[in-house]
Motif scaffolding. Structure first.
Motif, PDB file in Angstrom:
ATOM      1  N   ASN A 200      41.631  41.213  -3.519  1.00 59.80           N
ATOM      2  CA  ASN A 200      42.110  40.581  -2.297  1.00 59.80           C
ATOM      3  C   ASN A 200      41.759  41.414  -1.060  1.00 59.80           C
ATOM      4  N   LEU A 201      41.571  40.702   0.047  1.00 60.29           N
ATOM      5  CA  LEU A 201      41.368  41.323   1.350  1.00 60.29           C
ATOM      6  C   LEU A 201      42.550  40.980   2.255  1.00 60.29           C
ATOM      7  N   TYR A 202      42.863  41.885   3.169  1.00 58.53           N
ATOM      8  CA  TYR A 202      43.973  41.691   4.107  1.00 58.53           C
ATOM      9  C   TYR A 202      43.467  41.935   5.526  1.00 58.53           C
ATOM     10  N   CYS A 203      44.021  41.175   6.471  1.00 57.58           N
ATOM     11  CA  CYS A 203      43.729  41.426   7.873  1.00 57.58           C
ATOM     12  C   CYS A 203      44.907  40.960   8.721  1.00 57.58           C
ATOM     13  N   GLU A 204      44.970  41.454   9.937  1.00 54.46           N
ATOM     14  CA  GLU A 204      45.999  41.035  10.888  1.00 54.46           C
ATOM     15  C   GLU A 204      45.362  40.170  11.965  1.00 54.46           C
ATOM     16  N   VAL A 205      46.039  39.047  12.262  1.00 54.75           N
ATOM     17  CA  VAL A 205      45.518  38.085  13.237  1.00 54.75           C
ATOM     18  C   VAL A 205      46.525  37.928  14.378  1.00 54.75           C
ATOM     19  N   PRO A 206      46.125  38.241  15.615  1.00 52.73           N
ATOM     20  CA  PRO A 206      47.045  38.049  16.747  1.00 52.73           C
ATOM     21  C   PRO A 206      47.106  36.574  17.163  1.00 52.73           C
ATOM     22  N   ILE A 207      48.323  36.088  17.453  1.00 55.72           N
ATOM     23  CA  ILE A 207      48.477  34.729  17.977  1.00 55.72           C
ATOM     24  C   ILE A 207      49.368  34.794  19.217  1.00 55.72           C
ATOM     25  N   SER A 208      49.168  33.834  20.093  1.00 52.62           N
ATOM     26  CA  SER A 208      49.949  33.802  21.329  1.00 52.62           C
ATOM     27  C   SER A 208      51.363  33.286  21.058  1.00 52.62           C
ATOM     28  N   PHE A 209      52.252  33.575  21.991  1.00 49.75           N
ATOM     29  CA  PHE A 209      53.637  33.124  21.861  1.00 49.75           C
ATOM     30  C   PHE A 209      53.721  31.594  21.851  1.00 49.75           C
TER      31      PHE A 209
ATOM     32  N   GLY B 177      38.978  36.845  -5.417  1.00 52.52           N
ATOM     33  CA  GLY B 177      40.252  37.072  -4.746  1.00 52.52           C
ATOM     34  C   GLY B 177      40.413  36.251  -3.483  1.00 52.52           C
ATOM     35  N   ASP B 178      41.512  36.483  -2.777  1.00 55.85           N
ATOM     36  CA  ASP B 178      41.842  35.722  -1.575  1.00 55.85           C
ATOM     37  C   ASP B 178      41.836  36.625  -0.347  1.00 55.85           C
ATOM     38  N   LEU B 179      41.799  35.993   0.810  1.00 57.44           N
ATOM     39  CA  LEU B 179      41.987  36.686   2.081  1.00 57.44           C
ATOM     40  C   LEU B 179      43.384  36.346   2.587  1.00 57.44           C
ATOM     41  N   LEU B 180      44.186  37.369   2.829  1.00 65.65           N
ATOM     42  CA  LEU B 180      45.552  37.165   3.315  1.00 65.65           C
ATOM     43  C   LEU B 180      45.645  37.637   4.759  1.00 65.65           C
ATOM     44  N   CYS B 181      45.974  36.694   5.635  1.00 63.19           N
ATOM     45  CA  CYS B 181      46.044  36.977   7.065  1.00 63.19           C
ATOM     46  C   CYS B 181      47.513  37.097   7.487  1.00 63.19           C
ATOM     47  N   ARG B 182      47.850  38.214   8.062  1.00 62.58           N
ATOM     48  CA  ARG B 182      49.204  38.432   8.570  1.00 62.58           C
ATOM     49  C   ARG B 182      49.179  38.237  10.083  1.00 62.58           C
ATOM     50  N   VAL B 183      49.984  37.261  10.573  1.00 59.87           N
ATOM     51  CA  VAL B 183      49.953  36.967  12.002  1.00 59.87           C
ATOM     52  C   VAL B 183      50.886  37.912  12.752  1.00 59.87           C
TER      53      VAL B 183
END
Length: 381
Positions: free
Chosen positions: A268-277, A325-331
Motif C-alpha cells: 500500500n501507498l499513503y499520501c496526504e491531500v489538502p482540501i479547502s474548508f 495494493g491500494d493508495l490511501l489518501c488522508r485528507v
C-alpha cells in the motif's frame, strides 16, 4: 580356523546399541588396546585392535550392520572391512583419525587430503532507487570493484610458461602431521598455507596471487515491486575462486529513497491531500496524484480532517506475487489565512449561525466548562 568373536561382544555393547554408543565404546577400546599402552605385549594388542576396528567398521555402517544382524559374519564381505589391514603407527593414525577427527579439525583424519580448491567470496552492492523505479522496475548499471582471475597466468599465480609445483613440505596434501603424545594432529602446512602447491616463479601481474582487482560494469535488472531490504543475486559475479574454484555471487541490496508525496507500507501507498474548508463542508471533487498520473477523488459533504479514502489498485504489485495494493489518501482541511475584512465578516456570520443565532455565546453559556468539569468528575469518580 577359530570362529570369529561376535562384533557386539568385541565392542562391549548390546545388540540394540545406538550409533553414538558404538562409537563411544570404540573410542574407549581403541585407547585401551593402543600399542603404546601395551608395551609388554604390543603384538597381541595390535591383533586385538585390528579385530576392534573390523567390528566398528561393520557396526557403524547401517547397511553392513543390518546384514550382520541377519546373517552374522557370513553376511559381511570382508573386503569392505578395511584398507589392507593394520600395519604400524601410520595405519593406527588413520584409524584414530576416524574416531577423533572431529576433535582435530575434520572427519577422516589422515585419510582425506585437504581440498585446495576454494570458492570466491560473495560481495554486496548497495543500490539506491526512487520509489517509481522500485514500484515499476528498472535496469541499473553498477560498477563493482572485484577480484578476478589473472589474465596473464590464467589464475595459477605462476609466471607464463611455468606452473606451480607440489609443495616439498606437505607433498601436496596442504597439511602436515604433528605428533603430540600418542595423538597425531594435523595442521595447515606453513610453507604453502594449505594450497599444496608452491610457486617458484610468480606471475609479474598478480605477484603469485592468481587474482587481480578490476572494476566490473554490470547491468542489473530490477523487477517491479522491490522494497528496501530486498536483495538481487547475480550468480558468479563475486570474487574469483582460488585454484580453479568457482566464483562467489554478487548481492545487490536495495534501498528505496524517501518520496516527496508517498510513503510505502508493504503493497500500500499513503499520501496526504489538502482540501479547502468549503469542500470539506459541502463536498466536491479534486485531483489526487498517483504513480500512474492524477485521478479524480470525490469528497462527500461534512468530511472531517484525517479521513482516509482508498483508491483500489493504485498501490504496488508485490515482487513475490499477490494482489496489487491500494493508495490511501488522508485528507487534511486547510485553514484559510490572510482573510479580507469581508471574508472575516462572512466567517463571523457563519459562526453566529452555527451557534444558534446572531448572538455569540460564551463557553460558559454553552455549558462547555461545566461539560468538561463533569467529564473529569466521572474519571476521578
Amino acid at each position: 580356523m577359530a570362529a570369529k568373536e561376535d562384533f557386539y561382544k568385541l565392542l562391549e555393547v548390546d545388540r540394540n546399541a545406538s550409533e553414538a554408543e558404538i562409537k563411544k565404546s570404540y573410542r574407549k577400546m581403541a585407547m585401551k588396546f593402543h600399542p603404546d599402552r601395551n608395551k609388554d605385549n604390543p603384538e597381541e594388542a595390535e591383533k586385538k585392535f585390528k579385530l576392534i576396528k573390523e567390528a566398528y567398521e561393520v557396526l557403524s555402517d547401517p547397511k553392513k550392520r543390518s546384514a550382520y544382524d541377519q546373517f552374522g559374519h557370513a553376511g559381511v564381505d570382508p573386503s569392505m572391512g578395511g584398507r589392507g589391514g593394520f600395519s604400524g603407527a601410520e595405519s593406527f593414525s588413520d584409524i584414530f583419525g576416524d574416531v577423533f577427527g572431529d576433535i582435530f579439525g575434520g572427519a577422516g583424519g589422515g585419510r582425506q587430503q585437504r581440498s585446495n580448491v576454494q570458492r570466491g567470496a560473495d560481495l554486496r552492492y548497495n543500490l539506491e532507487l526512487t520509489l517509481e523505479e522500485a514500484v515499476g522496475g528498472t535496469e541499473a548499471v553498477v560498477k563493482v570493484p572485484v577480484l578476478v582471475a589473472c589474465g596473464e597466468c590464467g589464475g595459477s599465480g605462476a609466471k607464463k610458461g611455468s606452473s606451480p609445483v607440489t609443495c616439498s613440505t606437505c607433498h601436496g596434501h596442504g597439511q602436515v602431521r604433528m605428533q603430540q603424545g600418542f595423538f597425531s594432529v594435523q595442521q595447515t602446512c606453513p610453507t604453502c598455507h594449505g594450497s599444496g602447491k608452491q610457486i617458484k616463479d610468480p606471475c609479474s601481474k598478480c605477484y603469485g596471487q592468481g587474482r587481480v582487482q578490476e572494476t566490473k560494469t554490470l547491468n542489473v535488472k530490477v523487477p517491479p515491486g522491490v522494497d528496501t531490504g530486498d536483495r538481487i543475486r547475480l550468480a558468479g559475479e563475486g570474487e574469483a575462486g582460488l585454484n580453479g574454484g568457482p566464483s562467489g555471487d554478487l548481492y545487490v541490496q536495495v534501498q528505496v529513497k524517501d518520496h516527496a508525496i508517498f510513503t510505502r507500507d508493504g503493497a500500500n501507498l499513503y499520501c496526504e491531500v489538502p482540501i479547502s474548508f468549503p469542500t470539506a463542508c459541502l463536498g466536491g471533487e479534486l485531483e489526487v496524484p498517483t504513480l500512474d498520473g492524477k485521478v479524480k477523488l470525490k469528497i462527500p459533504a461534512e468530511t472531517q480532517t484525517g479521513k482516509l479514502f482508498r483508491l483500489r489498485g493504485k498501490g504496488v504489485k508485490p515482487v513475490r506475487g499477490g494482489p496489487v495494493g491500494d493508495l490511501l489518501c488522508r485528507v487534511q482541511i486547510e485553514t484559510p489565512v490572510r482573510l479580507t475584512k469581508e471574508q472575516q465578516s462572512l466567517v463571523e456570520q457563519l459562526q453566529a449561525s452555527l451557534s444558534g443565532g446572531g448572538k455569540q455565546h460564551s463557553p460558559q453559556e454553552h455549558g462547555w466548562i461545566d461539560g468538561v468539569k463533569s467529564f473529569f468528575d466521572k474519571l476521578t469518580g
